[in-house]
Scaffold this active site. Structure first.
Site, short mmCIF file in Angstrom:
data_model
loop_
_atom_site.label_atom_id
_atom_site.label_comp_id
_atom_site.label_asym_id
_atom_site.label_seq_id
_atom_site.Cartn_x
_atom_site.Cartn_y
_atom_site.Cartn_z
N ARG A 1 -11.07 24.46 36.50
CA ARG A 1 -11.61 25.81 36.65
C ARG A 1 -12.78 26.00 35.71
NH1 ARG A 1 -10.45 30.94 38.26
NH2 ARG A 1 -10.85 32.67 36.81
N SER B 1 -8.14 31.21 41.05
CA SER B 1 -8.66 30.11 41.85
C SER B 1 -9.03 28.92 40.97
CB SER B 1 -9.89 30.56 42.63
OG SER B 1 -9.56 31.58 43.54
N GLU C 1 -9.54 24.37 47.13
CA GLU C 1 -8.99 25.38 46.22
C GLU C 1 -7.48 25.29 46.09
OE1 GLU C 1 -8.99 30.26 45.67
OE2 GLU C 1 -10.31 29.30 47.13
#
EC number: 2.4.2.31
Length: 312
Positions: free
Chosen positions: A164, A186, A224
């Site tokens: 991330r 996410s 994702e």
């Protein structure tokens, strides 16, 4: 179920004083802000244990009420529903998810300001029961995303190593600390994708409750993995150097302070007390440590603070 009245409109900017802005900062924003990670005590983290059937029974009426009060949600849902119809509307066999769950994932992953508003609201939506009832206008989206992740994880329960990247925010923490993102977060299975979203703070995460949503994303090439707000992580390393932060997190279990919050006024049979589940360390391989270029690794920090806005 008698639906609770939603009477007030959430004032613009209320959440900005207590939560970080989205990591998708526009070019020209000056400098980076510093945010301290903690267990996100104000997060709305309901897992709907024992009451999912009641939520499903009242979903449509509640969703219509929220659409009337939340324009961004209504528009985002309409766009996602059209995408769902295009992809799967004519399939003869049942999908892995219910249509509403798949549409919720599409709505969250779309390039709109819906996910930003939703994440900001979720980070503060659990500060009190009254706040949740009157100000949190994403009750149905939260429920559907939670149920979608449970359904996807049930078909393939495993852990994932994900990345991330965040631009414009420097997150601070300390080694050994327990933290939560406090929102639906996410991440990507691909490091190169995460790097494109920023490197002011870069996370390397072992998640055991996040699940891949590639099939249900507007952008499947991003690979994702969506992490729920209730997953707890241990900070295994914290590095800083060249003005950048690297944080390594390992799944430690899950914890919710809320359960069946919407149904509490109906006698209090749901959602009582502080729910903790599975706080033992998740089994599996140790989190791989990637080299930090010209950085020092810290074992101490300062204070607790806000969770992480969506970056991917």
């Amino acid at each position: 179920m008698e639906l609770l009245a939603l009477r007030w409109v959430l004032l613009a900017g209320t959440l900005l004083s207590t939560s970080a802005a989205s990591s998708a900062l526009q070019e020209g924003d000056l400098g980076s802000i510093t945010v301290i990670m903690d267990m996100a005590p104000n997060s709305f983290d309901d897992q709907y244990v024992g009451c999912a059937h009641v939520m499903w029974a009242n979903l449509q009426k509640l969703k219509c009420t929220e659409f009337a009060r939340n324009y961004a949600y209504a528009v985002g849902w309409r766009k996602a529903a059209a995408e769902w119809q295009k992809r799967w509307g004519y399939l003869a066999h049942p999908m892995q998810l219910r249509p509403e769950q798949a549409i919720a994932l599409l709505a969250y992953s779309a390039a709109s300001n819906l996910y930003q508003q939703f994440n900001a609201a979720t980070r503060q939506g659990g500060c009190s029961h009254q706040y949740y009832v009157h100000f949190y206008h994403f009750k149905t989206l939260h429920f559907l995303l939670t149920q979608a992740l449970f359904a996807l994880r049930a078909s393939q329960p495993r852990c994932y190593y994900v990345y991330r990247g965040v631009r414009g925010i420097r997150f601070m923490t300390q080694r050994g600390k327990s933290v939560r993102f406090g929102q639906f977060t996410s991440t990507s299975l691909r490091k190169d994708v995460a790097v494109n979203f920023g490197q002011d703070t870069f996370f390397v995460v072992k998640t055991c409750y996040g699940v891949p949503i590639k099939q249900f994303s507007f952008y499947p090439s991003e690979d994702e993995v969506l992490i729920p707000p209730f997953e707890v992580f241990e900070v295994t390393n914290f590095c800083t150097g060249n003005g950048r932060i690297q944080i390594y997190l390992r799944s430690k279990g899950k914890m919710s302070r809320h359960n069946c919050e919407l149904l509490k006024p109906r006698g209090g049979q749901w959602g009582r007390g502080h729910q903790e589940v599975g706080l033992g360390l998740s089994p599996g391989l140790a989190l791989p440590v990637l080299p930090c270029s010209n950085c020092s690794c810290w074992g101490s920090g300062h204070r607790a603070g806000d969770p992480i806005p969506a970056a991917v």
